[in-house]
Design a protein around this motif. Structure first.
Motif, PDB file in Angstrom:
ATOM      1  N   SER A  36       9.667 -15.361   5.390  1.00  0.00           N
ATOM      2  CA  SER A  36       9.256 -14.204   5.887  1.00  0.00           C
ATOM      3  C   SER A  36       9.319 -12.971   4.646  1.00  0.00           C
ATOM      4  N   SER A  37       8.970 -13.226   3.374  1.00  0.00           N
ATOM      5  CA  SER A  37       9.289 -12.392   2.338  1.00  0.00           C
ATOM      6  C   SER A  37       7.901 -11.696   2.454  1.00  0.00           C
ATOM      7  N   CYS A  38       6.739 -11.945   3.148  1.00  0.00           N
ATOM      8  CA  CYS A  38       5.585 -11.030   3.253  1.00  0.00           C
ATOM      9  C   CYS A  38       5.963  -9.660   3.898  1.00  0.00           C
ATOM     10  N   VAL A  39       6.956  -9.792   4.794  1.00  0.00           N
ATOM     11  CA  VAL A  39       7.692  -8.713   5.692  1.00  0.00           C
ATOM     12  C   VAL A  39       8.759  -8.467   4.853  1.00  0.00           C
ATOM     13  N   PRO A  40       8.849  -7.549   4.035  1.00  0.00           N
ATOM     14  CA  PRO A  40      10.206  -7.324   3.147  1.00  0.00           C
ATOM     15  C   PRO A  40      11.342  -6.950   4.119  1.00  0.00           C
ATOM     16  N   ILE A  41      11.072  -5.954   5.126  1.00  0.00           N
ATOM     17  CA  ILE A  41      12.362  -5.651   6.049  1.00  0.00           C
ATOM     18  C   ILE A  41      12.982  -6.950   6.679  1.00  0.00           C
ATOM     19  N   ILE A  82       8.055  -7.766  -4.602  1.00  0.00           N
ATOM     20  CA  ILE A  82       6.636  -7.705  -4.828  1.00  0.00           C
ATOM     21  C   ILE A  82       5.958  -7.551  -3.750  1.00  0.00           C
ATOM     22  N   SER A  83       6.340  -7.743  -2.660  1.00  0.00           N
ATOM     23  CA  SER A  83       5.294  -7.533  -1.431  1.00  0.00           C
ATOM     24  C   SER A  83       5.432  -5.902  -1.269  1.00  0.00           C
ATOM     25  N   MET A  84       6.898  -5.427  -1.191  1.00  0.00           N
ATOM     26  CA  MET A  84       6.952  -3.787  -1.183  1.00  0.00           C
ATOM     27  C   MET A  84       6.359  -3.194  -2.086  1.00  0.00           C
ATOM     28  N   ILE A  85       6.066  -3.655  -3.512  1.00  0.00           N
ATOM     29  CA  ILE A  85       5.297  -2.852  -4.458  1.00  0.00           C
ATOM     30  C   ILE A  85       3.885  -2.824  -4.193  1.00  0.00           C
ATOM     31  N   VAL A  86       3.229  -4.220  -3.726  1.00  0.00           N
ATOM     32  CA  VAL A  86       1.982  -4.231  -3.321  1.00  0.00           C
ATOM     33  C   VAL A  86       1.673  -3.338  -2.193  1.00  0.00           C
ATOM     34  N   GLY A  87       2.512  -3.400  -1.101  1.00  0.00           N
ATOM     35  CA  GLY A  87       2.316  -2.509   0.205  1.00  0.00           C
ATOM     36  C   GLY A  87       2.532  -1.183  -0.256  1.00  0.00           C
TER      37      GLY A  87
END
Length: 106
Positions: A36-41, A82-87
């Motif tokens: 679930s790391s693609c959803v940082p929350i 990384i997902s948060m930065i990209v988002g």
């Protein structure tokens, strides 16, 4: 005499499974964190908790599962960041594009 051996064996297996509960929990949270790391929350908190539980399990001497959960927790935290930065970059890019388009229309 057989009853005594059964009760001793059951007690040992029960304590062995209870002893690895922390490592199993950490491993499950590490896996959930990576998936679930693609959803940082979701990925970030589960990765952090999995890492903390993995370190606690490692201090108790629970071995391989604890080490695997530590590795998975670190990977989950890294992927979530990384997902948060990209988002965040995508949001900024979209706002910049909209602002530029609005300026061109005026």
């Amino acid at each position: 005499m057989n009853d005594e051996h059964k009760s001793e064996g059951q007690g040992e297996s029960g304590s062995a499974s209870e002893g690895h509960g922390l490592a199993i929990s950490a491993l499950v949270l590490g896996i959930v964190g990576v998936v679930s790391s693609c959803v940082p929350i979701v990925g970030l908190p589960t990765g952090i908790v999995g890492l903390i539980l993995g370190v606690s399990a490692k201090k108790r001497g629970e071995g391989g599962m604890a080490t695997a959960s530590i590795v998975l927790g670190i990977i989950a935290i890294g992927l979530a960041i990384i997902s948060m930065i990209v988002g965040g970059y995508e949001v900024v890019q979209d706002e910049t594009t909209v602002n530029t388009t609005q300026l061109l229309l005026w």
